[in-house]
Design a protein around this motif. Structure first.
Motif, mmCIF file in Angstrom:
data_model
loop_
_atom_site.group_PDB
_atom_site.id
_atom_site.type_symbol
_atom_site.label_atom_id
_atom_site.label_comp_id
_atom_site.label_asym_id
_atom_site.label_seq_id
_atom_site.Cartn_x
_atom_site.Cartn_y
_atom_site.Cartn_z
ATOM 1 N N GLY A 1 32.240 61.229 4.356
ATOM 2 C CA GLY A 1 31.623 61.974 5.529
ATOM 3 C C GLY A 1 30.031 61.981 5.501
ATOM 4 O O GLY A 1 29.545 61.739 6.545
ATOM 5 N N VAL A 2 29.648 62.251 4.256
ATOM 6 C CA VAL A 2 27.898 62.561 4.551
ATOM 7 C C VAL A 2 27.667 60.994 4.453
ATOM 8 O O VAL A 2 26.450 60.625 5.150
ATOM 9 N N GLY A 3 28.280 60.169 3.647
ATOM 10 C CA GLY A 3 27.768 58.556 3.939
ATOM 11 C C GLY A 3 27.900 58.084 5.344
ATOM 12 O O GLY A 3 26.632 57.460 5.828
ATOM 13 N N ILE A 4 28.669 58.500 6.070
ATOM 14 C CA ILE A 4 28.728 58.107 7.535
ATOM 15 C C ILE A 4 27.535 58.672 8.313
ATOM 16 O O ILE A 4 26.754 57.946 8.901
ATOM 17 N N GLY A 5 27.359 59.928 7.900
ATOM 18 C CA GLY A 5 26.082 60.611 8.752
ATOM 19 C C GLY A 5 24.705 59.939 8.225
ATOM 20 O O GLY A 5 23.707 59.578 8.924
ATOM 21 N N THR A 6 24.549 59.695 7.073
ATOM 22 C CA THR A 6 23.322 59.229 6.253
ATOM 23 C C THR A 6 23.315 57.811 7.016
ATOM 24 O O THR A 6 22.251 57.603 7.414
ATOM 25 N N THR A 7 24.052 56.999 6.930
ATOM 26 C CA THR A 7 24.055 55.497 7.291
ATOM 27 C C THR A 7 23.668 55.448 8.691
ATOM 28 O O THR A 7 22.730 54.763 9.347
ATOM 29 N N LEU A 8 24.234 56.246 9.503
ATOM 30 C CA LEU A 8 23.912 56.402 11.121
ATOM 31 C C LEU A 8 22.512 56.990 11.322
ATOM 32 O O LEU A 8 21.716 56.211 12.076
ATOM 33 N N TYR A 9 22.359 57.866 10.608
ATOM 34 C CA TYR A 9 20.745 58.513 10.881
ATOM 35 C C TYR A 9 19.842 57.644 10.332
ATOM 36 O O TYR A 9 18.730 57.414 11.143
ATOM 37 N N ASN A 10 20.091 57.034 9.352
ATOM 38 C CA ASN A 10 18.717 56.156 8.950
ATOM 39 C C ASN A 10 18.759 54.640 9.753
ATOM 40 O O ASN A 10 17.791 54.443 10.076
ATOM 41 N N GLU A 11 20.256 54.108 10.045
ATOM 42 C CA GLU A 11 19.884 53.018 11.000
ATOM 43 C C GLU A 11 19.690 53.368 12.539
ATOM 44 O O GLU A 11 18.845 52.696 12.984
ATOM 45 N N GLN A 12 19.723 54.674 12.875
ATOM 46 C CA GLN A 12 19.307 55.120 14.196
ATOM 47 C C GLN A 12 17.698 54.959 14.143
ATOM 48 O O GLN A 12 17.242 54.755 15.082
ATOM 49 N N ALA A 13 17.094 55.425 13.121
ATOM 50 C CA ALA A 13 15.666 55.750 12.964
ATOM 51 C C ALA A 13 15.103 54.366 13.010
ATOM 52 O O ALA A 13 13.969 54.174 13.677
ATOM 53 N N SER A 14 15.813 53.266 12.332
ATOM 54 C CA SER A 14 15.473 51.919 12.239
ATOM 55 C C SER A 14 15.253 51.286 13.813
ATOM 56 O O SER A 14 14.496 50.947 14.195
ATOM 57 N N ILE A 15 16.524 51.619 14.386
ATOM 58 C CA ILE A 15 16.601 50.982 15.764
ATOM 59 C C ILE A 15 15.654 51.589 16.706
ATOM 60 O O ILE A 15 15.007 50.852 17.484
ATOM 61 N N VAL A 16 15.562 52.876 16.713
ATOM 62 C CA VAL A 16 14.653 53.817 17.383
ATOM 63 C C VAL A 16 13.047 53.067 17.206
ATOM 64 O O VAL A 16 12.456 52.955 17.969
ATOM 65 N N ARG A 17 12.612 52.873 15.946
ATOM 66 C CA ARG A 17 11.470 52.518 15.613
ATOM 67 C C ARG A 17 11.100 51.153 16.277
ATOM 68 O O ARG A 17 10.109 50.845 16.354
ATOM 69 N N ARG A 18 11.952 50.192 16.363
ATOM 70 C CA ARG A 18 11.781 49.106 16.947
ATOM 71 C C ARG A 18 11.822 48.863 18.303
ATOM 72 O O ARG A 18 11.022 48.280 18.893
ATOM 73 N N MET A 19 12.870 49.725 18.862
ATOM 74 C CA MET A 19 12.996 49.746 20.410
ATOM 75 C C MET A 19 12.237 50.844 21.387
ATOM 76 O O MET A 19 12.155 50.548 22.598
ATOM 77 N N ILE A 20 11.664 51.666 20.545
ATOM 78 C CA ILE A 20 11.212 52.966 21.278
ATOM 79 C C ILE A 20 9.860 53.091 20.774
ATOM 80 O O ILE A 20 9.828 53.865 19.770
ATOM 81 N N THR A 21 8.720 52.440 21.022
ATOM 82 C CA THR A 21 7.535 52.607 20.040
ATOM 83 C C THR A 21 6.503 53.713 20.675
ATOM 84 O O THR A 21 5.745 54.058 19.789
ATOM 85 N N ASP A 22 6.895 54.354 21.811
ATOM 86 C CA ASP A 22 5.985 55.415 22.103
ATOM 87 C C ASP A 22 6.678 56.686 21.462
ATOM 88 O O ASP A 22 7.779 57.212 21.471
ATOM 89 N N PRO A 23 5.654 57.246 20.676
ATOM 90 C CA PRO A 23 6.021 58.528 19.726
ATOM 91 C C PRO A 23 6.784 59.680 20.834
ATOM 92 O O PRO A 23 7.691 60.227 20.273
ATOM 93 N N ALA A 24 6.196 59.891 21.898
ATOM 94 C CA ALA A 24 6.792 60.851 22.803
ATOM 95 C C ALA A 24 7.879 60.748 23.060
ATOM 96 O O ALA A 24 8.762 61.526 23.233
ATOM 97 N N ALA A 25 8.068 59.471 23.571
ATOM 98 C CA ALA A 25 9.533 58.822 24.113
ATOM 99 C C ALA A 25 10.573 58.870 23.042
ATOM 100 O O ALA A 25 11.689 59.341 23.192
ATOM 101 N N SER A 26 10.350 58.614 21.729
ATOM 102 C CA SER A 26 11.280 58.658 20.659
ATOM 103 C C SER A 26 11.566 60.081 20.305
ATOM 104 O O SER A 26 12.711 60.477 19.933
ATOM 105 N N THR A 27 10.471 61.147 20.176
ATOM 106 C CA THR A 27 10.701 62.464 20.156
ATOM 107 C C THR A 27 11.680 63.023 21.277
ATOM 108 O O THR A 27 12.644 63.942 20.908
ATOM 109 N N ALA A 28 11.625 62.802 22.589
ATOM 110 C CA ALA A 28 12.415 63.025 23.589
ATOM 111 C C ALA A 28 13.842 62.514 23.248
ATOM 112 O O ALA A 28 14.821 63.316 23.692
ATOM 113 N N PHE A 29 14.005 61.311 22.821
ATOM 114 C CA PHE A 29 15.271 60.996 22.638
ATOM 115 C C PHE A 29 15.998 61.654 21.497
ATOM 116 O O PHE A 29 16.987 62.179 21.643
#
Length: 442
Positions: free
Chosen positions: A264-292
Motif C-alpha cells: 500500500g505504501v509502495g502504491i502511494g510512493t510510486t504515485l506521489y513520485n511520478e506525479q511530481a515528475s509529470i507535474v514538473r514537466r507539464m506545469i512549469t509555473d510554480p504558482a500553478a503547480s502549487t495550486a494543483f
C-alpha cells in the motif's frame, strides 16, 4: 433528516457522540493529534524543498559531501528518507522497551511528553536559526507522525470492542480529517505573523490536549478489560524490546498485514513520485503547480470526510472488513491500469485522490478494527512496528524502485504500480483468511 426519514450522516454522528462519552473524547483526541501534525507538516515540506543547504543540513555534513565531490543538494530527499528509516530501526526497540516496562498510564503520557519536550527544543532551534534545523525537524516529524498515530490506534483498541470499532472508527477518522483541514489553515493564517518557531508552540498546545484526552479515556479502557476479562493494561505487559518484529515474523495474520502495508505504501510512493515528475514537466509555473497540489489535498480531504461520515460505519457494521479492504485495491488496480495507458496530470490527480481517500476512509479503519480482537502485545508492539519500520522501509524501497522504473517512462512506472496494487489486494485476501480464525469479539 434524510429524504427516507432516516437520520443523515451528520445527525447519526451527533447521536453517537451523545450516546458514547468515550467516542466524544476519542473524537477530540484524534482531532487534536492531526491538527497539531498538520500545523507542522508545511514546515517539513518547506525545509525539504529549501534551496539553502545551511537551513537543512549541518555545516559539517555539507563540507563532508563537498570534499568527496558529491553535491548534497542533488540527493536531499534520498538522504533524508534513508536516515529516517535508519532512525526508525533504532526507535522501534526503544519504544518496545517503554511499552514492555511501563503500564499504559505511564507510557502513553511518556510518548506524548517526549514529543512535547522535543517540540520546545525546536522552538529554541528555529528562534536562534541553528544550521541543520531543517534536517533535524524532518527526522523528528517523520518519526512523530507514525509513532503518535500508531499509539493512538493501539489505545483505541483498548477502549473499544470490535463491534464498537466497526461502528465508531469511521467517525473517529472523520475527526482526524477535520483536523487535517484545520492544521494548514492555522499555519497559513499565522506563519507570516508569528513566524515558524511559534508554530511549534501551537502544536504543543494540541499535544497537551491529547494527553488530557488519554487520561479521560483510561477509565473506559479499564472498564472494557474488566468486563471482558482481558489483560490489565494498567500493568506492564512485559516481554522483550524486539517482540513486535518477532510477532510479525511468527504470526501469519501479522505477516499479511505487514505485506499489505508494504505494498500500500509502495502504491502511494510510486504515485506521489511520478506525479511530481509529470507535474514538473507539464506545469512549469510554480504558482500553478502549487495550486494543483492544493486542489488535490482539498479533494482528498473532502472525499475522505464524505466516505467516513456516510459509508465507513455502514460498510464495517453490516459487511465487516472485507469490502473496506478489497474495494480500495480493485479501484487502484483500475486507476493504475488507466494511467499506464494515459498518464496525464488530470488523470494522475484523480487516481491520487482515489488512492489516498480510500486508504484514509476505508483501508485504515478496517485494519485497525482487527487489533480489537488480539492480544495487547500485537497492537502495541507488532502494530506499531508495522506502522513505523515496515511503513518507512516501504517508503524508502519504493522511492528507489520508482527511480529505476522512471528511466523507462511513465507508462512503465504505472504498469509496475498496477502489479504492486495486485500484490496489495492479494495481501488483503490473506489478511481476511487469517482474520476469520480470530475470536469474533473481544
Amino acid at each position: 433528516m434524510s429524504v427516507s426519514g432516516r437520520p443523515g450522516p451528520l445527525l447519526r454522528l451527533i447521536q453517537a457522540l451523545r450516546e458514547s462519552p468515550a467516542l466524544l473524547w476519542s473524537f477530540l483526541y484524534f482531532f487534536c493529534l492531526l491538527s497539531g501534525y498538520y500545523v507542522l507538516r508545511p514546515v517539513r515540506e518547506a525545509m525539504a524543498a529549501s534551496a539553502d543547504l545551511q537551513t537543512i543540513f549541518p555545516t559539517a555534513l555539507i563540507a563532508w559531501f563537498d570534499v568527496r565531490g558529491m553535491p548534497l543538494k542533488d540527493f536531499t530527499l534520498q538522504f533524508l528518507f534513508t536516515c529516517v528509516f535508519l532512525i526508525m530501526l533504532v526507535m522501534q526497540p526503544l519504544y518496545g522497551w517503554v511499552v514492555s516496562r511501563f503500564p499504559r498510564r505511564v507510557f502513553l503520557p511518556v510518548v506524548y511528553g517526549f514529543f512535547i519536550v522535543t517540540l520546545l527544543g525546536f522552538y529554541a532551534m528555529f528562534n536562534s536559526g541553528v544550521p541543520g534545523r531543517g534536517m533535524a525537524f524532518f527526522f523528528w516529524i517523520s518519526v512523530y507522525n507514525l509513532f503518535a498515530v500508531a499509539v493512538f490506534w493501539s489505545f483505541m483498541a483498548d477502549v473499544f470492542s470490535n463491534a464498537q470499532a466497526r461502528a465508531y472508527y469511521g467517525y473517529i477518522g472523520a475527526a482526524g480529517t477535520v483536523g487535517a483541514f484545520l492544521g494548514p489553515i492555522i499555519t497559513s493564517s499565522l506563519v507570516q505573523r508569528v513566524g515558524i518557531a511559534n508554530l511549534m508552540l501551537v502544536s504543543v498546545g494540541f499535544l497537551i490536549s491529547c494527553v488530557f484526552c488519554v487520561w479521560q479515556l483510561r477509565k473506559w479502557a479499564v472498564l472494557r478489560e474488566r468486563e471482558q476479562q482481558l489483560a490489565d493494561g494498567e500493568q506492564p505487559m512485559g516481554g522483550s524490546v524486539m517482540d513486535g518484529l518477532k510477532l510479525i515474523v511468527r504470526e501469519p495474520l501479522l505477516r499479511w498485514l505487514a505485506l499489505m502495508v508494504l505494498f500500500g505504501v509502495g502504491i502511494g510512493t510510486t504515485l506521489y513520485n511520478e506525479q511530481a515528475s509529470i507535474v514538473r514537466r507539464m506545469i512549469t509555473d510554480p504558482a500553478a503547480s502549487t495550486a494543483f497540489y492544493s486542489r488535490i489535498d482539498l479533494a482528498v480531504n473532502a472525499l475522505t470526510l464524505v466516505i467516513q461520515l456516510g459509508v465507513t460505519r455502514w460498510l464495517l457494521s453490516r459487511f465487516g472488513i472485507a469490502p473496506a479492504l478489497l474495494i480500495p485495491g480493485f479501484a487502484i488496480i483500475i486507476g493504475f491500469s488507466a494511467l499506464a495507458a494515459s498518464p496525464l496530470p488530470l488523470m494522475v490527480a484523480m487516481v491520487q485522490v482515489l488512492t489516498r481517500a480510500s486508504e484514509f476512509s476505508l483501508g485504515k479503519p478496517a485494519r485497525e478494527t482487527i487489533y480489537t480482537r488480539v492480544d495487547r502485545q500485537w497492537r502495541y508492539k507488532a502494530g506499531a512496528a508495522i506502522d513505523t519500520v515496515v511503513y518507512r522501509g516501504a517508503d524508502l524501497t519504493f522511492a528507489w524502485v520508482h527511480k529505476g522504473l522512471s528511466l523507462f517512462g511513465s507508462h512503465v512506472v504505472f504498469a509496475g504500480g498496477t502489479l504492486v496494487a495486485i500484490c496489495m489486494t492479494l495481501s488483503a485476501l490473506g489478511v481476511l483468511r487469517e482474520e476469520k480464525k480470530l475470536p469474533r469479539d473481544r
